[in-house]
Design an enzyme around this catalytic site. Structure first.
Site, PDB file in Angstrom:
ATOM      1  N   CYS A  83       3.706  -9.162   4.285  1.00 39.69           N
ATOM      2  CA  CYS A  83       5.095  -9.139   4.727  1.00 39.69           C
ATOM      3  C   CYS A  83       5.431 -10.441   5.478  1.00 39.69           C
ATOM      4  CB  CYS A  83       5.395  -7.896   5.546  1.00 39.69           C
ATOM      5  SG  CYS A  83       7.173  -7.566   5.712  1.00 39.69           S
ATOM      6  N   HIS A 194       4.204  -4.079   1.451  1.00 40.79           N
ATOM      7  CA  HIS A 194       3.133  -3.558   2.297  1.00 40.79           C
ATOM      8  C   HIS A 194       2.145  -2.772   1.440  1.00 40.79           C
ATOM      9  CE1 HIS A 194       4.769  -4.398   6.346  1.00 40.79           C
ATOM     10  NE2 HIS A 194       5.943  -4.273   5.765  1.00 40.79           N
ATOM     11  N   GLU A 196      -0.575  -1.503   2.376  1.00 38.91           N
ATOM     12  CA  GLU A 196      -1.114  -0.404   3.189  1.00 38.91           C
ATOM     13  C   GLU A 196      -0.160   0.783   3.264  1.00 38.91           C
ATOM     14  OE1 GLU A 196       1.411  -2.605   6.173  1.00 38.91           O
ATOM     15  OE2 GLU A 196       0.281  -3.074   4.352  1.00 38.91           O
TER      16      GLU A 196
END
Length: 214
Positions: A83, A194, A196
Site C-alpha cells: 500500500c 493489501h 494480508e
C-alpha cells in the site's frame, strides 16, 4: 526446509499484526520491529503503510528506512512494500497540491486517482504480466483488496527500455483510471493492494514472495 526470516518494519504506519499473521500463516518466521539490524539481516523485509504519503515517509525516515532499503537492494536482498509502503518507493508523492519526496527507488509520482468515487475501497481484479513471480498460479479473475485514493499511474521509463528498472514486471488495475497494482523489479517488489486482507488469494501471493527468500 527452514522457515524464512521476515521482518515487518515498524515505523508507525501499517497493518503490522495482520501482515505478521498472514506471513506466519504461509510459513515465515516473522519479527515486527524498528530495529535496523533485524531489518538489514532478515531474509525478507516487508514495508507496510497506511495513511498519507508525507506522514508515512516522515516515519520511514525516522527509523532509517531509506538507508535500510537501499542497502538491502544493493545486496540483492528482497523487500516487499504494501500500500503506502509501495508508494513511498517512488520519487515523490503529491497530495492536496503538496509534493513530498519519496525514497526514489523508482522514478515517478504518486498522484490522486481520477475516479468518480474515492477512496477506491474494496475488491478488484488486476492484470499481471507473463512471468510474474508474485502472481504465479493465481488466476486472472481473482480479486484483491484495495483501500486508497492515490497511486502511481505511470511507469516513467516505459516498458521497452533496456534499463533494469524499465524491465520490471508491472501489474495494472483500473478504478476510474489505470494505475499500478504491483511492481516486481529485481529484489524490490510491491503491491498497492493489501495481500494480508485479500483472503486465500493474498496468502497465495505472500507464499510466492516467501518462496523466493533464501
Amino acid at each position: 526446509m527452514s522457515r524464512p526470516s521476515v521482518t515487518v518494519l515498524d515505523y508507525g504506519s501499517g497493518n503490522l499484526r495482520s501482515a505478521q499473521r498472514a506471513l506466519e500463516h504461509v510459513g515465515a518466521q516473522v519479527t515486527v520491529t524498528a530495529d535496523r539490524s533485524a531489518a538489514a539481516e532478515c531474509d525478507g523485509l516487508v514495508v507496510p503503510g497506511v495513511g498519507a504519503f508525507a506522514a508515512c515517509m516522515e516515519g520511514f525516515e525516522q527509523v532509517g528506512g531509506p538507508q535500510i532499503v537501499g542497502r538491502r537492494l544493493a545486496g540483492g536482498r528482497p523487500v516487499l512494500g504494501i500500500c503506502v509502503g509501495m508508494q513511498i518507493m517512488f520519487a515523490r508523492g503529491v497530495e492536496f497540491g503538496v509534493e513530498a519526496d519519496g525514497c526514489g527507488e523508482w522514478p515517478g509520482a504518486v498522484t490522486r486517482l481520477d475516479a468518480p468515487v474515492l477512496p477506491h475501497m474494496g475488491w478488484n481484479t488486476v492484470q499481471a504480466p507473463d512471468g510474474s513471480v508474485l502472481f504465479d498460479g493465481i488466476g486472472a479473475d481473482e480479486r484483491f483488496y484495495f483501500v486508497h485514493s492515490y497511486a502511481a499511474q505511470n511507469w516513467e521509463l516505459g516498458e521497452d527500455s533496456s534499463s533494469p528498472i524499465a524491465a520490471a514486471k508491472l501489474t495494472w488495475a483500473t478504478h476510474g483510471s489505470r494505475f499500478l497494482a504491483a511492481v516486481e523489479n529485481g529484489a524490490l517488489s510491491a503491491t498497492q493492494f493489501h495481500p494480508e486482507k485479500s483472503g486465500d488469494v493474498g496468502l497465495a501471493l505472500l507464499a510466492n514472495w516467501c518462496g523466493g527468500l533464501s
